[in-house]
Design a protein around this motif. Structure first.
Motif: not given
Length: 149
Positions: A8-18, A42-49
């Motif tokens: 899995l590759h994850a991109d995160w722009p930084g900050g909690r609510n990004n 927006i999109g999915t989250n760890p809980d749903e996954m």
């Protein structure tokens, strides 16, 4: 013995609510914190996954068991509920409730119904995701096994 690797590759722009993005094989989606946890949703989250992983593993395992047992499956579906507790700011994935509905053909015998009920329970114990979360997340079943009319 076979070993399988999933990446899995994850991109995160930084900050909690990004809003970020993940890519793992055929899974490509945006990710963020859900609105229930004061995120953008927006999109999915760890809980749903986690719920999705547990649910898909369970239903695929159950389908394979029913097929191997040569039971006359008419239809099958699954509803699952994930329960997350927040106490003193600590998020804990408490439990997953699977509600499978398995309908055998109307000519299914009582023995086949009983065997299907056993497989519905056994699939939860056999699924690799269920085994991975065992001891951390409670798994419950509310099964409905019947014959078609």
């Amino acid at each position: 013995m076979a070993t399988h690797y999933f990446h899995l590759h994850a991109d995160w722009p930084g900050g909690r609510n990004n809003v970020g993005a993940i890519e793992a094989g055929n899974l490509k989606t945006k990710i963020s914190i859900p609105p229930e946890m004061e995120g953008p949703g927006i999109g999915t989250n760890p809980d749903e996954m986690l719920l999705g992983a547990a649910s898909t593993c369970y239903i695929i395992t159950l389908a394979a068991m029913i097929e191997r047992a040569d039971l006359p499956l008419n239809e099958m579906d699954l509803e699952s509920i994930g329960v997350v507790d927040v106490t003193d700011g600590v998020f804990t994935y408490q439990k997953i409730i699977h509600k499978p509905r398995v309908v055998l053909a109307n000519h299914a015998t009582e023995r086949q119904l009983a065997q299907t009920k056993k497989l519905v329970e056994h699939a939860e114990k056999s699924c690799m995701i269920s085994r991975a979360v065992k001891g951390n997340v409670t798994l419950e079943l509310e099964a409905n096994v019947s014959r078609s009319v």
